[in-house]
Scaffold this motif. Structure first.
Motif, PDB file in Angstrom:
ATOM      1  N   SER A 435       0.836  -1.063  -0.091  1.00 29.42           N
ATOM      2  CA  SER A 435       0.030  -0.080  -0.189  1.00 29.42           C
ATOM      3  C   SER A 435       0.884   1.200  -0.147  1.00 29.42           C
ATOM      4  O   SER A 435       2.049   1.342   0.550  1.00 29.42           O
ATOM      5  CB  SER A 435      -0.813   0.074   1.402  1.00 29.42           C
ATOM      6  N   THR A 451      -4.042  10.502  -2.368  1.00 27.21           N
ATOM      7  CA  THR A 451      -4.194   9.177  -3.283  1.00 27.21           C
ATOM      8  C   THR A 451      -3.536   8.055  -2.606  1.00 27.21           C
ATOM      9  O   THR A 451      -2.576   8.316  -2.308  1.00 27.21           O
ATOM     10  CB  THR A 451      -3.826   9.604  -4.755  1.00 27.21           C
ATOM     11  N   ARG A 452      -4.502   7.165  -2.417  1.00 30.89           N
ATOM     12  CA  ARG A 452      -3.874   5.828  -1.806  1.00 30.89           C
ATOM     13  C   ARG A 452      -3.866   4.760  -2.928  1.00 30.89           C
ATOM     14  O   ARG A 452      -5.017   4.636  -3.771  1.00 30.89           O
ATOM     15  CB  ARG A 452      -4.649   5.604  -0.688  1.00 30.89           C
ATOM     16  N   ARG A 453      -2.834   3.711  -2.775  1.00 29.12           N
ATOM     17  CA  ARG A 453      -2.863   2.856  -3.978  1.00 29.12           C
ATOM     18  C   ARG A 453      -2.669   1.609  -3.496  1.00 29.12           C
ATOM     19  O   ARG A 453      -1.755   1.368  -2.169  1.00 29.12           O
ATOM     20  CB  ARG A 453      -1.737   3.056  -5.023  1.00 29.12           C
ATOM     21  N   ARG A 455      -1.861  -2.730  -3.969  1.00 30.80           N
ATOM     22  CA  ARG A 455      -1.683  -3.943  -4.992  1.00 30.80           C
ATOM     23  C   ARG A 455      -1.381  -5.195  -4.206  1.00 30.80           C
ATOM     24  O   ARG A 455      -0.889  -5.134  -3.308  1.00 30.80           O
ATOM     25  CB  ARG A 455      -0.659  -3.402  -6.169  1.00 30.80           C
ATOM     26  N   GLU A 474      -3.010  -4.163  -9.529  1.00 35.56           N
ATOM     27  CA  GLU A 474      -3.807  -2.861  -8.531  1.00 35.56           C
ATOM     28  C   GLU A 474      -5.200  -3.186  -8.170  1.00 35.56           C
ATOM     29  O   GLU A 474      -5.880  -3.531  -8.966  1.00 35.56           O
ATOM     30  CB  GLU A 474      -3.535  -1.754  -9.421  1.00 35.56           C
ATOM     31  N   ASP A 476      -8.327  -1.931  -4.789  1.00 34.85           N
ATOM     32  CA  ASP A 476      -8.576  -1.094  -3.821  1.00 34.85           C
ATOM     33  C   ASP A 476      -8.349  -1.779  -2.432  1.00 34.85           C
ATOM     34  O   ASP A 476      -8.198  -2.913  -2.499  1.00 34.85           O
ATOM     35  CB  ASP A 476     -10.357  -1.115  -3.866  1.00 34.85           C
ATOM     36  N   GLU A 477      -8.161  -0.787  -1.461  1.00 40.24           N
ATOM     37  CA  GLU A 477      -7.756  -1.163  -0.303  1.00 40.24           C
ATOM     38  C   GLU A 477      -8.678  -2.157   0.297  1.00 40.24           C
ATOM     39  O   GLU A 477      -8.399  -3.232   0.979  1.00 40.24           O
ATOM     40  CB  GLU A 477      -7.518  -0.135   0.639  1.00 40.24           C
TER      41      GLU A 477
END
Length: 531
Positions: A435, A451-453, A455, A474, A476-477
């Protein structure tokens, strides 16, 4: 040393960033009259290949392919959607190098015919994959027979070495079998490994959580049902017997569709193959009917998809998905002697529709993936298509994608009063999670954008592919959190919903419930979980 093929590959690199995308260059060139004429053609090479010196000797224009590469062009265009200027420039370069390749090569073969007075021609080398050039040579130079192997490039060297080792030739009398007769007919292109029933069934077993399988023992029923799906607009993946040697699918590892439906071109390019929308598709046609639909195609002219010809004018509107922008078509002629099962399938389609051909493209859906080889690869590539391929015919099995039903994750009552136990979502294997986040600061108070990512990577899942982003996907959390809860214990969908409840046991938001269910379905589709 300069050569015709080297110049063509240089153009391929300049346009697509890949020296080995020459087939794409050949498919791009015919768009010139439609979209490229705002850029003039450029002489890329000229002269005579059979002259080493003098003003008429083969020469390369070193200034023809210069400047910034055109790899940033958008190649998402078609007959109705105009390309950008970079793409138009690329089209002009593709037409230039194709025109010059044809002119130089044609001149050489004509000289060779006049010099030798031979009536038969065999073409080999990577340039012999240029089916447009091959078609022109066949139509205009009057050879009685032209043979182009299904693997004329470097990949065919192995077959040549094998033949040389077995038979030698007149210059190697010390080879014991130097006087032995060669094959009476070309060796079959279907040279891949043999897969038995166990291999197929093991591949199916591994993928059972995500597929529906039916065994169809009757060959007639199997062929008629497959032809029916194609005729109704479905895209079918076809896996049969040993794979083809060479770069082209010839009916053993193919994706098949209805040539009558023009919208399938964009659909298969974009949704199935994930490639540029300008690229054309080839037909596989019953050899005995080829000349009714295509110009100058009698006598099984193109069994290995080596020739491009024109669709007959009155037929072009009937088969738009295999007719290129210039009315050309790179066809495969299919005979009952060389490929009986594929011939039967096309015949079943012919009987159902009156059209003796199908759209045929290579069976691969993963970016950068070669044509599938094994039953495991076939199922994996089929699943990757995300339902854009309606059905996989894997030998005697019909395979479709299983659509997940989130209702199965909850206990329910049947009409007869019996209780249906819920299913528990389980991870397909161990996974890694990363994350990260970033902040775009604003001068305005409270306007900072965070912005959070997230994978995840799961090497054991059936759709894992190290070639794409190292296997990372990728998500969503929330997806990552849900995946972490799918541990195979008693953690079902209800418990996951409760995990997102407040301290009094109240669900925070109905939208959260839907988001959890959507996440479970998404993880299932991408084969991270099963139930």
């Amino acid at each position: 040393m300069e050569s015709v093929g080297a110049v063509y590959s240089r153009a391929s690199s300049h346009i697509f960033g890949d020296w080995n995308a020459c087939g794409k260059v050949m498919g791009l060139a015919p768009w010139y009259n439609k979209w490229g004429q705002s850029f003039p053609l450029t002489k890329t090479m000229s002269g005579k290949l059979y002259m080493e010196h003098g003003k008429d000797a083969f020469a390369v224009n070193q200034n023809a392919i210069v400047g910034e590469p055109l790899v940033d062009a958008s190649y998402e265009f078609d007959e109705e959607s105009e390309p950008d200027n970079l793409a138009k420039q690329a089209i002009a370069l593709a037409e230039s190098v194709q025109h010059d390749l044809e002119k130089v090569s044609f001149d050489f073969v004509k000289w060779l015919k006049d010099f030798t007075t031979e009536d038969n021609l065999c073409l080999a080398g990577g340039v012999a994959l240029n089916s447009v050039m091959n078609g022109k040579v066949r139509r205009e130079l009057g050879f009685e027979n032209i043979f182009i192997p299904p693997y004329p490039g470097d990949d065919g060297i192995a077959v040549g070495c094998c033949a040389y080792g077995l038979f030698g030739n007149k210059l190697t009398p010390s080879v014991k079998s130097a006087g032995a007769p060669l094959w009476k007919k070309p060796i079959t292109p279907y040279l891949g490994p043999i897969y038995n029933d166990d291999d197929v069934e093991n591949a199916i077993e591994q993928a059972l959580p995500w597929i529906e399988v039916s065994e169809v023992l009757s060959e007639k029923d199997r062929l008629e049902a497959t032809a029916s799906v194609i005729a109704s607009g479905g895209v079918v993946a076809w896996f049969h017997g040993r794979s083809e040697a060479g770069p082209r699918a010839l009916g053993h590892r193919s994706i098949l569709a209805d040539p009558r439906k023009d919208k399938l071109v964009k659909f298969i390019n974009n949704a199935v193959k994930e490639r540029e929308s300008f690229r054309p598709f080839a037909p596989s046609v019953l050899a005995e009917h080829a000349d009714e639909w295509f110009v100058d195609t009698a006598d099984n002219v193109s069994p290995y998809m080596s020739m491009t010809t024109l669709v007959r004018g009155e037929k072009a509107s009937e088969i738009p998905s295999v007719t290129h922008i210039d009315r050309s078509s790179r066809l495969q002629t299919v005979t009952v002697e060389d490929e009986p099962l594929y011939h039967k399938l096309i015949s079943a389609f012919h009987e159902a529709t009156g059209v003796p051909l199908v759209l045929n493209t290579s069976f691969n859906t993963l970016k950068g993936e070669p044509i599938v080889e094994t039953p495991e690869e076939a199922i994996r590539s089929f699943l990757k298509s995300m339902n854009s391929i309606e059905m996989l015919v894997l030998e005697k099995y019909f395979i479709t994608r299983k659509n997940p039903d989130a209702n199965e994750l909850f206990e329910s009552q049947r009409q007869d009063g019996l209780t249906v136990k819920r299913k528990i979502p389980v991870r397909a294997g161990p996974f890694m999670f990363e994350s990260s986040g970033s902040v775009n600061y604003s001068d305005e108070e409270n306007d900072d954008v965070v912005t959070r990512r997230a994978r995840i990577r799961m090497p054991d899942r059936i759709l894992h592919d190290d070639r794409i982003n190292g296997g990372w996907v990728e998500v969503d959390e929330l997806d990552a959190e849900i995946l972490g809860l799918c541990n195979g214990g008693e953690m079902g969908a209800q418990e996951m919903i409760e995990a997102f409840s407040d301290t009094d046991g109240n669900v925070i938001d109905d939208a959260i419930v839907q988001a959890i269910l959507d996440s479970l379905v998404k993880l299932y589709h991408f084969t991270f979980i099963k139930w």
